[in-house]
Design a protein around this motif. Structure first.
Motif, short mmCIF file in Angstrom:
data_model
loop_
_atom_site.label_atom_id
_atom_site.label_comp_id
_atom_site.label_asym_id
_atom_site.label_seq_id
_atom_site.Cartn_x
_atom_site.Cartn_y
_atom_site.Cartn_z
N THR A 125 -12.61 -18.71 14.79
CA THR A 125 -12.60 -17.24 14.78
C THR A 125 -11.16 -16.75 14.81
O THR A 125 -10.79 -15.80 14.10
N ALA A 126 -10.31 -17.42 15.60
CA ALA A 126 -8.89 -17.07 15.64
C ALA A 126 -8.23 -17.32 14.28
O ALA A 126 -7.33 -16.58 13.88
N ASP A 127 -8.69 -18.35 13.56
CA ASP A 127 -8.17 -18.61 12.22
C ASP A 127 -8.45 -17.45 11.28
O ASP A 127 -7.57 -16.98 10.56
N VAL A 128 -9.69 -16.97 11.30
CA VAL A 128 -10.07 -15.85 10.44
C VAL A 128 -9.25 -14.61 10.80
O VAL A 128 -8.69 -13.93 9.93
N GLU A 129 -9.12 -14.35 12.08
CA GLU A 129 -8.36 -13.18 12.54
C GLU A 129 -6.90 -13.29 12.10
O GLU A 129 -6.31 -12.31 11.64
N ALA A 130 -6.30 -14.47 12.21
CA ALA A 130 -4.91 -14.66 11.82
C ALA A 130 -4.71 -14.42 10.33
O ALA A 130 -3.73 -13.78 9.91
N VAL A 131 -5.64 -14.91 9.50
CA VAL A 131 -5.52 -14.72 8.05
C VAL A 131 -5.65 -13.24 7.69
O VAL A 131 -4.89 -12.72 6.87
N VAL A 132 -6.60 -12.54 8.29
CA VAL A 132 -6.78 -11.11 8.01
C VAL A 132 -5.53 -10.34 8.43
O VAL A 132 -5.01 -9.52 7.67
N LYS A 133 -5.01 -10.61 9.63
CA LYS A 133 -3.79 -9.92 10.09
C LYS A 133 -2.60 -10.25 9.20
O LYS A 133 -1.78 -9.39 8.90
N TRP A 134 -2.48 -11.50 8.78
CA TRP A 134 -1.41 -11.91 7.88
C TRP A 134 -1.48 -11.13 6.57
O TRP A 134 -0.48 -10.63 6.08
N GLU A 135 -2.68 -11.01 6.03
CA GLU A 135 -2.85 -10.29 4.76
C GLU A 135 -2.51 -8.82 4.91
O GLU A 135 -1.86 -8.23 4.05
N VAL A 136 -2.93 -8.20 5.99
CA VAL A 136 -2.62 -6.79 6.22
C VAL A 136 -1.10 -6.61 6.32
O VAL A 136 -0.52 -5.70 5.71
#
Length: 151
Positions: A125-136
């Motif tokens: 879940t932290a992986d998904v959150e990190a990728v979304v934040k990185w993209e933003v």
């Protein structure tokens, strides 16, 4: 109803379906023509997660298309069950051809991503959150992420 009346209803229904199929196929041809003319690029990169795990990532970017301000992050199935971003790259390419920026990545412990998969999925879940934040952050988005994922 008589048999003749039922045949008439069936016949007119088939005619309407045929007309709809013809209309849909014209629209589909137009969409295919538009999609074929949209170019996109594919770039490999890595996203760092807060616990120092690095995630292997592929970014599909569209060139000059009105929908390109939208980015879709595709997440593969649970890694313990054999999931990987390779399962999502076909869909990512198709979405990019339709004008959507797309990000796919390998969760921790899959492919070129470091780390170890977990049983409960909290770290994933932290992986998904990190990728979304990185993209933003990468896309200089002015929108806030109010609903981040929590385990």
């Amino acid at each position: 109803f008589s048999l003749r009346k039922m045949e008439e209803i069936s016949s007119s229904s088939k005619q309407r379906e045929s007309q709809l199929e013809e209309g849909e196929s014209k629209n589909e041809r137009q969409l295919r023509s538009t999609v074929a003319s949209i170019s996109y690029s594919r770039k490999a990169t890595a996203v760092k997660v807060s616990d120092s795990v690095s995630l292997e990532t592929r970014v599909f970017r569209t060139d000059d298309f009105e929908g390109s301000n939208i980015t879709i992050v595709l997440v593969h199935q649970w890694s313990i069950l054999g999931g990987s971003m390779m399962m999502m790259t076909g869909m990512a390419g198709e979405l990019a051809q339709r004008g959507y920026n797309t990000v796919v990545f390998n969760m921790r412990g899959v492919g070129g991503s470091s780390g170890t998969p977990t049983i409960c999925g909290c770290d994933e879940t932290a992986d998904v959150e990190a990728v979304v934040k990185w993209e933003v952050a990468r896309s200089n988005s002015t929108k806030r992420l109010d609903n981040t994922l929590r385990c």
